[in-house]
Write a protein that holds these residues in place. Structure first.
Motif, PDB file in Angstrom:
ATOM      1  N   ASP A 539       0.816  -1.218   0.000  1.00  0.00           N
ATOM      2  CA  ASP A 539       0.000   0.000   0.000  1.00  0.00           C
ATOM      3  C   ASP A 539       0.847   1.264   0.000  1.00  0.00           C
ATOM      4  OD1 ASP A 539      -2.365  -1.586   2.230  1.00  0.00           O
ATOM      5  OD2 ASP A 539      -2.322  -1.507   0.027  1.00  0.00           O
ATOM      6  N   LEU A 540       2.174   1.127  -0.148  1.00  0.00           N
ATOM      7  CA  LEU A 540       3.062   2.289  -0.142  1.00  0.00           C
ATOM      8  C   LEU A 540       3.108   2.883  -1.552  1.00  0.00           C
ATOM      9  CD1 LEU A 540       4.914   3.843   1.790  1.00  0.00           C
ATOM     10  CD2 LEU A 540       6.814   2.443   0.968  1.00  0.00           C
ATOM     11  N   TRP A 541       2.572   4.086  -1.702  1.00  0.00           N
ATOM     12  CA  TRP A 541       2.491   4.760  -3.005  1.00  0.00           C
ATOM     13  C   TRP A 541       3.162   6.128  -2.924  1.00  0.00           C
ATOM     14  CZ3 TRP A 541      -0.999   3.627  -7.394  1.00  0.00           C
ATOM     15  CH2 TRP A 541      -1.460   2.287  -7.358  1.00  0.00           C
ATOM     16  N   VAL A 542       3.631   6.599  -4.077  1.00  0.00           N
ATOM     17  CA  VAL A 542       4.185   7.950  -4.185  1.00  0.00           C
ATOM     18  C   VAL A 542       3.523   8.660  -5.346  1.00  0.00           C
ATOM     19  CG1 VAL A 542       6.435   7.387  -3.201  1.00  0.00           C
ATOM     20  CG2 VAL A 542       6.081   7.164  -5.678  1.00  0.00           C
ATOM     21  N   ARG A 543       3.672   9.949  -5.346  1.00  0.00           N
ATOM     22  CA  ARG A 543       3.188  10.767  -6.472  1.00  0.00           C
ATOM     23  C   ARG A 543       4.417  11.152  -7.282  1.00  0.00           C
ATOM     24  NH1 ARG A 543      -1.221  13.791  -7.846  1.00  0.00           N
ATOM     25  NH2 ARG A 543      -0.878  15.812  -8.834  1.00  0.00           N
ATOM     26  N   ALA A 544       4.602  10.541  -8.465  1.00  0.00           N
ATOM     27  CA  ALA A 544       5.854  10.709  -9.195  1.00  0.00           C
ATOM     28  C   ALA A 544       5.645  10.458 -10.679  1.00  0.00           C
ATOM     29  CB  ALA A 544       6.923   9.760  -8.654  1.00  0.00           C
ATOM     30  N   ASP A 545       6.670  10.847 -11.434  1.00  0.00           N
ATOM     31  CA  ASP A 545       6.775  10.497 -12.852  1.00  0.00           C
ATOM     32  C   ASP A 545       7.394   9.097 -12.930  1.00  0.00           C
ATOM     33  OD1 ASP A 545       7.180  11.897 -15.860  1.00  0.00           O
ATOM     34  OD2 ASP A 545       8.598  10.298 -15.375  1.00  0.00           O
ATOM     35  N   ALA A 546       6.738   8.183 -13.609  1.00  0.00           N
ATOM     36  CA  ALA A 546       7.177   6.786 -13.594  1.00  0.00           C
ATOM     37  C   ALA A 546       8.609   6.630 -14.092  1.00  0.00           C
ATOM     38  CB  ALA A 546       6.223   5.939 -14.436  1.00  0.00           C
ATOM     39  N   PHE A 638      22.197   6.196   1.259  1.00  0.00           N
ATOM     40  CA  PHE A 638      21.672   7.313   0.483  1.00  0.00           C
ATOM     41  C   PHE A 638      20.147   7.232   0.582  1.00  0.00           C
ATOM     42  CE2 PHE A 638      25.195   9.323  -1.615  1.00  0.00           C
ATOM     43  CZ  PHE A 638      26.206   8.382  -1.475  1.00  0.00           C
ATOM     44  N   VAL A 639      19.530   8.378   0.885  1.00  0.00           N
ATOM     45  CA  VAL A 639      18.093   8.412   1.147  1.00  0.00           C
ATOM     46  C   VAL A 639      17.444   9.447   0.237  1.00  0.00           C
ATOM     47  CG1 VAL A 639      16.309   8.746   2.885  1.00  0.00           C
ATOM     48  CG2 VAL A 639      18.527   7.784   3.545  1.00  0.00           C
ATOM     49  N   VAL A 640      16.348   9.038  -0.422  1.00  0.00           N
ATOM     50  CA  VAL A 640      15.554   9.950  -1.245  1.00  0.00           C
ATOM     51  C   VAL A 640      14.153  10.010  -0.653  1.00  0.00           C
ATOM     52  CG1 VAL A 640      14.426  10.244  -3.482  1.00  0.00           C
ATOM     53  CG2 VAL A 640      16.845   9.673  -3.383  1.00  0.00           C
ATOM     54  N   THR A 641      13.639  11.228  -0.483  1.00  0.00           N
ATOM     55  CA  THR A 641      12.265  11.408  -0.008  1.00  0.00           C
ATOM     56  C   THR A 641      11.408  11.928  -1.151  1.00  0.00           C
ATOM     57  OG1 THR A 641      12.727  13.655   0.744  1.00  0.00           O
ATOM     58  CG2 THR A 641      13.063  11.879   2.322  1.00  0.00           C
ATOM     59  N   LEU A 642      10.213  11.341  -1.297  1.00  0.00           N
ATOM     60  CA  LEU A 642       9.249  11.769  -2.312  1.00  0.00           C
ATOM     61  C   LEU A 642       7.884  11.933  -1.651  1.00  0.00           C
ATOM     62  CD1 LEU A 642      10.166   9.432  -5.313  1.00  0.00           C
ATOM     63  CD2 LEU A 642      10.770  11.832  -5.027  1.00  0.00           C
ATOM     64  N   PRO A 643       7.044  12.837  -2.163  1.00  0.00           N
ATOM     65  CA  PRO A 643       5.693  12.980  -1.588  1.00  0.00           C
ATOM     66  C   PRO A 643       4.903  11.687  -1.730  1.00  0.00           C
ATOM     67  CG  PRO A 643       6.246  14.823  -3.027  1.00  0.00           C
ATOM     68  CD  PRO A 643       7.298  13.790  -3.244  1.00  0.00           C
ATOM     69  N   GLY A 644       4.175  11.317  -0.660  1.00  0.00           N
ATOM     70  CA  GLY A 644       3.333  10.138  -0.732  1.00  0.00           C
ATOM     71  C   GLY A 644       2.168  10.357  -1.683  1.00  0.00           C
ATOM     72  N   GLY A 645       1.598   9.247  -2.185  1.00  0.00           N
ATOM     73  CA  GLY A 645       0.475   9.335  -3.125  1.00  0.00           C
ATOM     74  C   GLY A 645      -0.613   8.346  -2.765  1.00  0.00           C
ATOM     75  N   GLY A 646      -1.801   8.593  -3.273  1.00  0.00           N
ATOM     76  CA  GLY A 646      -2.918   7.705  -3.009  1.00  0.00           C
ATOM     77  C   GLY A 646      -2.979   6.539  -3.963  1.00  0.00           C
ATOM     78  N   LYS A 647      -3.707   5.482  -3.585  1.00  0.00           N
ATOM     79  CA  LYS A 647      -3.891   4.313  -4.444  1.00  0.00           C
ATOM     80  C   LYS A 647      -4.828   4.657  -5.594  1.00  0.00           C
ATOM     81  CE  LYS A 647      -3.594   1.181  -0.482  1.00  0.00           C
ATOM     82  NZ  LYS A 647      -4.308   0.134   0.257  1.00  0.00           N
ATOM     83  N   PRO A 648      -4.861   3.798  -6.646  1.00  0.00           N
ATOM     84  CA  PRO A 648      -5.787   4.053  -7.762  1.00  0.00           C
ATOM     85  C   PRO A 648      -7.230   4.152  -7.311  1.00  0.00           C
ATOM     86  CG  PRO A 648      -4.193   2.365  -8.350  1.00  0.00           C
ATOM     87  CD  PRO A 648      -4.005   2.641  -6.894  1.00  0.00           C
ATOM     88  N   SER A 649      -7.590   3.369  -6.309  1.00  0.00           N
ATOM     89  CA  SER A 649      -8.972   3.363  -5.851  1.00  0.00           C
ATOM     90  C   SER A 649      -9.367   4.690  -5.228  1.00  0.00           C
ATOM     91  CB  SER A 649      -9.189   2.237  -4.832  1.00  0.00           C
ATOM     92  OG  SER A 649      -8.315   2.424  -3.721  1.00  0.00           O
ATOM     93  N   GLU A 650      -8.362   5.481  -4.883  1.00  0.00           N
ATOM     94  CA  GLU A 650      -8.646   6.754  -4.226  1.00  0.00           C
ATOM     95  C   GLU A 650      -8.794   7.899  -5.228  1.00  0.00           C
ATOM     96  OE1 GLU A 650      -6.118   5.709  -0.170  1.00  0.00           O
ATOM     97  OE2 GLU A 650      -5.450   7.271  -1.550  1.00  0.00           O
ATOM     98  N   GLY A 651      -8.816   7.596  -6.508  1.00  0.00           N
ATOM     99  CA  GLY A 651      -9.006   8.701  -7.445  1.00  0.00           C
ATOM    100  C   GLY A 651      -8.661   8.371  -8.872  1.00  0.00           C
TER     101      GLY A 651
END
Length: 672
Positions: A539-546, A638-651
């Motif tokens: 269930d871990l999702w991000v909002r990103a360019d694939a 090395f650590v990268v942080t990205l904004p979390g994103g919702g699942k497909p079911s959420e929108g």
């Protein structure tokens, strides 16, 4: 039947060793073992004592230049051939002096490599019969070449004569600053024989080395990118008034590593004395010329009465000589200063200190005021008896008026100079970055291109390859083709980042498949690598360019594989509203001096790589609204942080084309 010549291959590229081994063994040479760095080369030479050792110049841990003397010592009869991906540019002579038989470039045809090595061994190339002559060719070395030896000896002798007969001191020193050779001029400077200076620490000869101690000068000379340093100091056994100018120049190998120091000493005592005398003469001349027109110069008796008067005093104060001689000099001061006894106090301070100087308002004969710079000097006769005062006054009223304007102009000029300097530095950095990009890209392209070219030759020349050889060769071609593609992708991405022309299609997406794909690709490229994926929460999702998200993870994994130490671990967790992707390894970590510049362009702690991978990671992460950082550990990560994103079911809704935004969902494309 004569046994084939034995060969040991030492190169840090597994693929290149495979290619070279294939060609050599099909040419009648027996490759008995392989290694990946200079330390292994020494051990393999000692173990196998091969007929020939093919040694790469640039390798980790210990390079070929450092290992070469130890290799020849471990196996004196072995012919060592240096193998390099750099342009020769003087490297050939250096490796020969260190004991190599030849220097070959990796860009040469693989088909020509084996015959060249056989020629160096005095063996016939396949299908060519015996060697034409028992004497080695000119490209092999100077062995058996009496004429070449005579020329070399002549040049050597001329250098010795120049060194010994030079009028200035010359010497060679170890990197620790100990003399190993000195000419007569240097020995004369310290009143010692040249042989007595051998083994002497140069620091023990230095007296009064000025603002920077000799140890600091030595360290500065050995810094990378420094051509030489110069400093003045005294020398042991020389009078204290005499000075020498010392120049320290590091002699470096082709990789920039200092080998030893060349010192040049020049007695500059007469020059410095002449400069001091010239400065004194110029100052006296300046005072003489300026005093005629700009200075009021006159003498006072011990009580303060005017005793002499020059033209400058008459012009400045308005009194003629007969009007003022015999009068007390207090009349030049405003009434309030006269009442306070300030003129008399000035004379007291001049007697006490020898000299008094101030700036303040003075009064002319007509009552007008001017701002004056005043110097009063107590005058004594040869017996030390006080006989009066010399007073010099300069009108600086105009200077006061212009001072604010000059200060404003100076501030403006300082700002302009700072802006100009910043612009120059930006231009210099841009030029240096461009030069480094060209150099590193050329070096990174050589090995995969050589491997792909050689593999194509292999398939063209060898119609029947064993199944395992064919599979290995195809795998090598695939690996190096992928290596070239990654390099080109990084270069294109860096160029687009610089031009702010990277478009991002930001959409919610799961983290697990991207991490799994990056790990699978690394395992394919490095089958023996110990690489672990800690499966993230589905269930871990991000909002990103694939595509760019995958590039970020690929670069992080490749960085750990190429510059870290296994085992490598990849994981991802949610931290607040963000997702952290973490790649850690078991290596010693990044050197402290590189950490602040770690994510800058072209920064790398290794001899290979363009230095673009981590720069791209950080820029893409920040473009997504996240960031990248380094944690020294242990273990380093090395650590990268990205904004979390919702699942497909959420929108989003699933279509044949993949996830697409449902009506009302805010999905944007960004160009930066």
């Amino acid at each position: 039947m004569t046994a084939p010549p034995t060969v040991v291959l030492v190169d840090d590229s597994d693929d290149l060793r495979l290619l070279v081994r294939t060609f050599l063994e099909r040419s009648g040479l027996e490759v008995v073992d392989e290694g990946g760095n200079g330390r292994e080369a020494i051990a393999l030479a000692r173990t196998h004592r091969p007929d020939l050792l093919l040694l790469d110049v640039s390798m980790p841990e210990m390079d070929g230049l450092e290992a070469l003397p130890q290799v020849t010592a471990a196996s004196p009869h072995t012919r060592v051939v240096m193998f390099t991906g750099f342009e020769q540019q003087g490297l050939d002579d250096r490796v020969r002096r260190l004991g190599a038989s030849a220097l070959l470039e990796k860009s040469m045809s693989m088909r020509a490599l084996a015959p060249r090595l056989l020629e160096l061994l005095g063996q016939p190339a396949p299908g060519r019969g015996e060697p034409r002559s028992s004497a080695p060719s000119a490209s092999v070395g100077r062995d058996g070449d009496p004429e070449g030896e005579a020329v070399l000896d002549e040049h050597r002798e001329r250098f010795r004569e120049v060194f010994e007969e030079a009028a200035i001191g010359m010497g060679t020193m170890t990197l620790a600053g100990r003399l190993v050779r000195a000419n007569r001029a240097l020995a004369e400077l310290v009143a010692l024989a040249p042989d007595d200076l051998v083994g002497t620490a140069y620091r023990d000869l230095v007296v009064d080395d000025g603002e920077r101690p000799f140890e600091d000068q030595l360290a500065a000379a050995l810094e990378r990118g420094v051509g030489m340093v110069q400093f003045e100091h005294g020398l042991l056994r020389m009078p204290a008034s005499r000075r020498v100018l010392t120049t320290l120049a590091p002699i470096r190998d082709s990789s920039g590593t200092p080998l030893y120091l060349f010192a040049q000493l020049q007695d500059v005592s007469a020059q410095r004395a002449a400069e001091a005398a010239l400065r004194q003469s110029e100052e006296r001349f300046r005072l003489l010329v300026e005093g005629v027109s700009d200075y009021a110069i006159f003498m006072l008796d011990p009580s303060g009465k005017v005793q002499s008067w020059n033209a400058g005093a008459q012009r400045m104060k308005g009194y003629e000589a007969h009007e003022i001689i015999g009068q007390h000099f207090r009349r030049f001061y405003p009434v309030d200063l006269q009442r306070a006894g300030h003129p008399e106090h000035e004379l007291e301070l001049a007697i006490r200190d020898g000299r008094y100087e101030e700036e303040g308002w003075r009064v002319r004969k007509d009552g007008s005021r001017f701002y004056a710079n005043v110097v009063i000097t107590a005058i004594h006769d040869p017996s030390g008896h006080h006989v009066g005062f010399a007073k010099i006054t300069r009108d600086v009223t105009e200077r006061q008026r212009l001072q604010d304007e000059r200060e404003s102009a100076a501030i403006a000029l300082e700002h302009a100079n700072a802006e100009l300097e910043a612009a120059n530095q930006r231009l210099a950095r841009a030029a240096a970055d461009q030069a480094q990009l060209v150099a590193t890209t050329a070096h990174e392209l050589r090995t995969p291109i050589a491997i792909l070219s050689g593999a194509v030759q292999t398939f063209a020349d060898q119609h029947e390859l064993a199944g395992d050889e064919r599979e290995q060769m195809l795998a090598s071609m695939s690996t190096n083709a992928a290596r070239l593609k990654r390099l080109l992708d990084d270069l294109l991405t860096a160029a687009r980042l610089d031009a702010q022309a990277v478009a991002l299609d930001l959409r919610p997406m799961p983290v697990a498949p991207v991490l799994a794909q990056a790990v699978a690709g690394a395992r394919h490229r490095y089958p023996s690598l110990e690489l672990t994926l800690v499966e993230p929460d589905p269930d871990l999702w991000v909002r990103a360019d694939a595509g760019r998200f995958g590039q970020i993870v690929d670069n992080l994994v490749n960085n750990a594989v190429n510059h870290g130490r296994p085992p490598v671990e990849v994981s991802a967790v949610r931290v607040g509203d963000e997702v952290e992707i973490r790649v850690l390894d078991s290596g010693p970590g990044v050197p402290t001096d590189l950490r602040e510049r770690l994510f800058d362009r072209y920064v790398t702690a290794a001899r290979s790589g363009t230095g673009l991978g981590l720069y791209i990671v950080r820029e893409l992460a920040q473009a997504h609204g996240g960031d990248a950082r380094y944690e020294p550990g242990p273990p380093p990560a090395f650590v990268v942080t990205l904004p979390g994103g919702g699942k497909p079911s959420e929108g989003t809704v699933r279509t044949d084309g993949g996830d697409r935004p449902a009506p009302g969902l805010d999905v944007r494309s960004r160009v930066f």
